[in-house]
Design an enzyme around this catalytic site. Structure first.
Site, mmCIF file in Angstrom:
data_model
loop_
_atom_site.group_PDB
_atom_site.id
_atom_site.type_symbol
_atom_site.label_atom_id
_atom_site.label_comp_id
_atom_site.label_asym_id
_atom_site.label_seq_id
_atom_site.Cartn_x
_atom_site.Cartn_y
_atom_site.Cartn_z
ATOM 1 N N GLU A 16 -25.729 15.601 -1.502
ATOM 2 C CA GLU A 16 -27.140 15.757 -1.132
ATOM 3 C C GLU A 16 -28.033 14.799 -1.917
ATOM 4 O O GLU A 16 -29.138 14.468 -1.473
ATOM 5 C CB GLU A 16 -27.608 17.202 -1.309
ATOM 6 C CG GLU A 16 -27.680 17.681 -2.751
ATOM 7 C CD GLU A 16 -28.160 19.146 -2.866
ATOM 8 O OE1 GLU A 16 -29.109 19.507 -2.169
ATOM 9 O OE2 GLU A 16 -27.556 19.897 -3.660
ATOM 10 N N TYR A 25 -9.252 -3.169 -10.759
ATOM 11 C CA TYR A 25 -8.883 -1.940 -10.053
ATOM 12 C C TYR A 25 -7.666 -1.253 -10.692
ATOM 13 O O TYR A 25 -7.697 -0.071 -11.022
ATOM 14 C CB TYR A 25 -8.477 -2.272 -8.613
ATOM 15 C CG TYR A 25 -9.582 -2.542 -7.641
ATOM 16 C CD1 TYR A 25 -10.008 -1.551 -6.773
ATOM 17 C CD2 TYR A 25 -10.168 -3.797 -7.538
ATOM 18 C CE1 TYR A 25 -10.992 -1.795 -5.830
ATOM 19 C CE2 TYR A 25 -11.154 -4.053 -6.602
ATOM 20 C CZ TYR A 25 -11.556 -3.049 -5.750
ATOM 21 O OH TYR A 25 -12.522 -3.295 -4.823
ATOM 22 N N LYS A 49 -0.074 5.495 -5.977
ATOM 23 C CA LYS A 49 -1.129 5.545 -7.006
ATOM 24 C C LYS A 49 -2.021 6.776 -6.836
ATOM 25 O O LYS A 49 -2.294 7.508 -7.786
ATOM 26 C CB LYS A 49 -1.956 4.249 -6.939
ATOM 27 C CG LYS A 49 -3.154 4.119 -7.851
ATOM 28 C CD LYS A 49 -4.430 4.733 -7.364
ATOM 29 C CE LYS A 49 -4.863 4.395 -5.977
ATOM 30 N NZ LYS A 49 -5.355 3.033 -5.801
ATOM 31 N N HIS A 94 -26.906 21.746 0.731
ATOM 32 C CA HIS A 94 -27.019 22.300 -0.613
ATOM 33 C C HIS A 94 -26.081 23.491 -0.810
ATOM 34 O O HIS A 94 -25.966 24.303 0.095
ATOM 35 C CB HIS A 94 -28.472 22.733 -0.845
ATOM 36 C CG HIS A 94 -28.719 23.218 -2.235
ATOM 37 N ND1 HIS A 94 -28.795 22.351 -3.307
ATOM 38 C CD2 HIS A 94 -28.891 24.474 -2.710
ATOM 39 C CE1 HIS A 94 -29.022 23.065 -4.404
ATOM 40 N NE2 HIS A 94 -29.078 24.349 -4.073
ATOM 41 N N CYS A 110 -1.546 1.799 -3.009
ATOM 42 C CA CYS A 110 -2.534 2.861 -2.758
ATOM 43 C C CYS A 110 -1.934 4.266 -2.718
ATOM 44 O O CYS A 110 -2.452 5.185 -3.356
ATOM 45 C CB CYS A 110 -3.231 2.641 -1.422
ATOM 46 S SG CYS A 110 -3.422 0.952 -0.906
ATOM 47 N N CYS A 164 0.829 -1.215 0.000
ATOM 48 C CA CYS A 164 0.000 0.000 0.000
ATOM 49 C C CYS A 164 0.861 1.262 0.000
ATOM 50 O O CYS A 164 0.635 2.186 -0.784
ATOM 51 C CB CYS A 164 -0.929 -0.013 1.206
ATOM 52 S SG CYS A 164 -1.907 1.474 1.330
ATOM 53 N N GLU A 215 -7.542 2.269 -12.835
ATOM 54 C CA GLU A 215 -6.899 3.435 -12.218
ATOM 55 C C GLU A 215 -5.749 3.944 -13.090
ATOM 56 O O GLU A 215 -5.630 5.152 -13.329
ATOM 57 C CB GLU A 215 -6.419 3.068 -10.807
ATOM 58 C CG GLU A 215 -7.619 2.827 -9.870
ATOM 59 C CD GLU A 215 -7.250 2.432 -8.455
ATOM 60 O OE1 GLU A 215 -6.103 2.012 -8.214
ATOM 61 O OE2 GLU A 215 -8.134 2.544 -7.574
HETATM 62 P P1 NDP Z 1 -8.567 -7.323 -10.157
HETATM 63 O O1 NDP Z 1 -8.922 -8.608 -9.522
HETATM 64 O O2 NDP Z 1 -9.238 -6.084 -9.724
HETATM 65 O O3 NDP Z 1 -8.805 -7.455 -11.724
HETATM 66 C C1 NDP Z 1 -8.169 -8.470 -12.458
HETATM 67 C C2 NDP Z 1 -8.468 -8.271 -13.924
HETATM 68 O O4 NDP Z 1 -7.640 -9.139 -14.663
HETATM 69 C C3 NDP Z 1 -9.883 -8.591 -14.300
HETATM 70 O O5 NDP Z 1 -10.290 -7.702 -15.305
HETATM 71 C C4 NDP Z 1 -9.803 -10.025 -14.814
HETATM 72 O O6 NDP Z 1 -10.696 -10.281 -15.853
HETATM 73 C C5 NDP Z 1 -8.416 -10.068 -15.411
HETATM 74 N N1 NDP Z 1 -7.752 -11.356 -15.257
HETATM 75 C C6 NDP Z 1 -7.690 -12.134 -14.154
HETATM 76 N N2 NDP Z 1 -6.933 -13.212 -14.383
HETATM 77 C C7 NDP Z 1 -6.517 -13.136 -15.655
HETATM 78 C C8 NDP Z 1 -5.712 -13.969 -16.486
HETATM 79 N N3 NDP Z 1 -5.183 -15.094 -16.019
HETATM 80 N N4 NDP Z 1 -5.493 -13.579 -17.755
HETATM 81 C C9 NDP Z 1 -6.013 -12.443 -18.238
HETATM 82 N N5 NDP Z 1 -6.779 -11.608 -17.491
HETATM 83 C C10 NDP Z 1 -7.025 -11.958 -16.222
HETATM 84 O O7 NDP Z 1 -6.975 -7.241 -10.033
HETATM 85 P P2 NDP Z 1 -5.944 -6.026 -10.042
HETATM 86 O O8 NDP Z 1 -4.670 -6.633 -10.452
HETATM 87 O O9 NDP Z 1 -6.469 -4.861 -10.785
HETATM 88 O O10 NDP Z 1 -5.864 -5.622 -8.513
HETATM 89 C C11 NDP Z 1 -5.491 -6.608 -7.541
HETATM 90 C C12 NDP Z 1 -6.175 -6.347 -6.239
HETATM 91 O O11 NDP Z 1 -5.571 -5.224 -5.606
HETATM 92 C C13 NDP Z 1 -7.644 -5.966 -6.353
HETATM 93 O O12 NDP Z 1 -8.466 -7.086 -6.386
HETATM 94 C C14 NDP Z 1 -7.874 -5.130 -5.137
HETATM 95 O O13 NDP Z 1 -8.232 -5.979 -4.078
HETATM 96 C C15 NDP Z 1 -6.530 -4.506 -4.863
HETATM 97 N N6 NDP Z 1 -6.523 -3.086 -5.309
HETATM 98 C C16 NDP Z 1 -7.382 -2.222 -4.708
HETATM 99 C C17 NDP Z 1 -7.418 -0.900 -5.084
HETATM 100 C C18 NDP Z 1 -8.383 0.031 -4.427
HETATM 101 O O14 NDP Z 1 -8.901 -0.306 -3.367
HETATM 102 N N7 NDP Z 1 -8.688 1.198 -5.010
HETATM 103 C C19 NDP Z 1 -6.541 -0.384 -6.134
HETATM 104 C C20 NDP Z 1 -5.702 -1.378 -6.718
HETATM 105 C C21 NDP Z 1 -5.697 -2.683 -6.309
HETATM 106 P P3 NDP Z 1 -12.203 -10.768 -15.647
HETATM 107 O O15 NDP Z 1 -12.865 -9.848 -14.686
HETATM 108 O O16 NDP Z 1 -12.754 -10.693 -17.007
HETATM 109 O O17 NDP Z 1 -12.119 -12.144 -15.099
#
Ligand code: NDP
Length: 448
Positions: free
Chosen positions: A442, A178, A51, A437, A48, A43, A182
C-alpha cells in the site's frame, strides 16, 4: 527430399533455446537442439531456481528466531546442509525432466552433446557428425568470469556453490553484484561467517543508490562483513586444508570457501562462429540486430550469449520473438524498456525503470517520492529492519518512470507495479488507487 536436415538447429537448451525450439516447432518447423550439459540451462540447473530454493531454505533461520515472539516454542531446531542441498538438487532434476519432456512432446530432436558452427547452415556435433539446417540459433548462455587470482583453483563460482559437501564455516565472496549479495544472504542466514570483498566501494552497481545504501547496513547488522577496494590477489591453501585470502590492503582473511562472483561472459569460445563470418564483440558476445539476427543471415542468437540484458525472462522473450519472426510470419523484436529485476538478497531489492540518477540525467526535471517504513512483519522481529520504496516521476508528464523497493517480498510486489510503469501510468493514477490495508504494497499508493 528436404534441402536441409532441419529447419532449425538450436545450440543450447537453456531458457532461450528451449522456448525458441518449442515455438518454432509449434509453427511447423523441424527442430533439433544440442545441449552439452543439462537441459534447462543456467537458470534451471545452476542459477535462479536452485538459488531461490536456497533463499527459501535459509529464511527459516529468521522465521524460527522470530517465532518465539509470536508464542511458538521451537525446541532443538537444527540445520542440515546436506538435506537442503539434496532437496534442491532433486527439484533441479525434476525441472530438467520437465524441460526435456517439453522438447519431446513438441517433437524437438535432442542431441545430448556439444555442437559448434561449421558453416552458415551446418553444425558439427562432438561425435563428428555434421548436420545441416536452414537456420541456426545460438543460445549457449554465459559462463562465470574468473579474474586473475593466484590460487584461483582454490576458488569456486556459482557453478559449484550448489554442490558443497558441507556448509562452510567461513565464506569469502569476491564481487558485490547479484550473485555475491544473494549468496552472502544465504550463507549468513545459514550461520556461516561471511565476508564480501569487492574491487570498488559500490554494491549492486546500477541499482538506485538509496536501495543499496539501505541494504548494506542491514546486511552488516546481520553479521556480513564488507571489504571495499579489495580485489583478491591470491588465495593460499594452508596445510590444514583451509584457505587464506589476500585481498587488496589489509589483513589476509581466513576462509573455508572462496566464492568468486565477478560477472558472466558469453560462452562463445571455440563455437566456430568464424566459419560463418561472424565476428565477436569485445566481451565475447555475438552482435545481433533487433530481431536477434547475426551478421550471417541464417544464424540468430538469443539470451546471455548476446549480452544485451543477462536475465532469464529476456532470453525467453528473445527466443520466442525469434521463432515468431522466422517461422511464424509475425516479425517481433524485444523491448528493453521497463524491465523489472530483483536481487534476492536478505532483505530483497526490486526495481523497474529509471533510477533517480538516470532519470535526472535523461529527463531533466523529476519528482521523487519516498516511503521509509517499518514493515508490519518486522514489528516483533528483533532486527527492526526498515523498508524503503521510491517512486521516480517525470515532472513533465507526471508518468511514474521508476519504482525502487527494498523490503520483505519486494520482488513479488514489484512485478505487479511494473505493469503500471510499462503502461505509462501517472503519479495521479497511483494516488487515485485505494490502498490495500494492512500491507507493505500500500505504500506504493500512499506516497505524497
Ligand atoms: P554482476 O555483474 O552482478 O556483479 C559483478 C561484480 O563483480 C561487481 O561487484 C563488480 O564490481 C565485480 N567485478 C567485475 N569484474 C571484476 C573483476 N575483473 N575483478 C574483480 N571484481 C570484478 O555479476 P554476477 O556475477 O553477480 O552475476 C552475473 C549476472 O547474472 C548478473 O549481471 C545478472 O545479470 C545475472 N544474475 C541475475 C540474478 C537475478 O536476476 N536475481 C541473480 C544472479 C545473477 P564493480 O561493480 O565494483 O565493478
Amino acid at each position: 527430399m528436404a534441402e536441409f536436415d532441419y529447419d532449425l538447429f538450436v545450440i543450447g537448451a537453456g531458457s532461450g533455446g528451449v522456448r525458441a525450439s518449442r515455438i518454432a516447432a509449434s509453427h511447423g518447423a523441424r527442430v533439433a537442439v544440442a545441449e552439452e550439459f543439462r537441459v534447462g540451462g543456467t537458470c534451471v540447473i545452476r542459477g535462479c531456481v536452485p538459488k531461490k530454493l536456497l533463499v527459501y531454505g535459509s529464511h527459516f533461520a529468521h522465521s524460527l528466531h522470530d517465532a518465539a515472539q509470536y508464542g511458538w516454542t521451537i525446541e532443538g531446531a537444527t540445520f542440515d546442509w546436506a538435506t537442503l542441498r539434496d532437496f534442491v538438487a532433486s527439484d533441479v532434476d525434476r525441472l530438467e525432466r520437465a524441460y526435456t519432456s517439453t522438447l519431446n512432446t513438441n517433437n524437438v530432436e535432442h542431441f545430448a552433446e556439444r555442437a559448434v558452427v561449421a558453416g552458415p547452415n551446418t553444425v558439427r556435433l562432438a561425435s563428428g557428425r555434421e548436420i545441416s539446417a536452414k537456420f541456426i540459433l545460438i543460445a549457449v548462455g554465459a559462463w562465470p568470469v574468473m579474474p586473475e587470482i593466484v590460487g584461483a583453483e582454490h576458488c569456486i563460482t556459482s557453478n559449484e556453490v550448489f554442490h558443497l559437501p558441507e556448509l562452510p564455516r567461513r565464506v569469502v565472496i569476491q564481487g558485490a553484484g547479484y550473485i555475491a549479495m544473494e549468496f552472502a544472504g544465504i550463507f549468513n542466514a545459514l550461520g556461516s561467517d561471511v565476508t564480501v570483498v569487492n574491487r570498488s566501494d559500490v554494491i549492486l552497481r546500477g541499482y538506485d543508490h538509496d536501495l543499496t545504501a539501505r541494504l548494506q547496513p542491514i546486511m552488516e547488522a546481520r553479521g556480513v562483513k564488507f571489504g571495499f577496494n579489495r580485489p583478491i590477489r591470491e588465495v593460499q591453501k594452508l596445510a590444514d586444508g583451509s584457505l587464506l585470502v589476500h585481498a587488496g590492503e589489509g589483513d589476509p582473511i581466513p576462509a573455508d570457501v572462496v566464492l568468486v562472483a565477478t560477472g558472466r561472459r558469453p560462452k562463445t569460445d571455440g563455437l566456430g562462429l568464424e566459419n560463418a563470418g561472424i565476428t565477436l564483440g569485445k566481451g565475447g558476445e555475438i552482435p545481433v540486430d533487433a530481431f536477434s539476427k547475426t551478421a550471417c543471415d541464417s544464424i540468430y542468437a538469443v539470451g546471455d550469449v548476446t549480452d544485451r540484458v543477462q536475465l532469464t525472462p529476456i532470453a525467453i522473450r528473445e527466443g520466442h520473438a525469434f521463432a515468431d519472426t522466422v517461422f511464424g510470419g509475425k516479425p517481433r523484436s524485444t523491448h528493453y524498456d521497463a524491465i523489472p529485476s530483483a536481487v534476492f538478497s536478505q532483505p530483497p531489492i526490486a526495481s523497474v525503470g529509471l533510477t533517480e540518477a538516470d532519470a535526472r540525467a535523461q529527463l531533466g526535471e523529476v519528482r521523487v517520492y519516498t516511503s521509509d517504513f517499518r514493515p508490519m512483519q518486522n514489528m516483533f522481529a528483533t532486527q527492526a529492519e526498515r523498508g524503503f520504496y521510491k517512486l521516480v516521476v517525470d515532472a513533465g508528464t507526471d508518468k511514474v518512470v521508476g519504482i525502487h523497493m527494498i523490503g520483505p517480498d519486494a520482488p513479488e510486489i514489484l512485478q505487479a507495479a511494473a505493469i503500471a510503469v510499462k503502461a505509462g501510468l501517472t503519479k495521479a493514477q497511483f494516488d487515485d488507487t485505494i490502498a490495500l490495508h494492512p500491507s507493505m504494497a500500500e505504500e506504493l499508493v500512499l506516497m505524497r
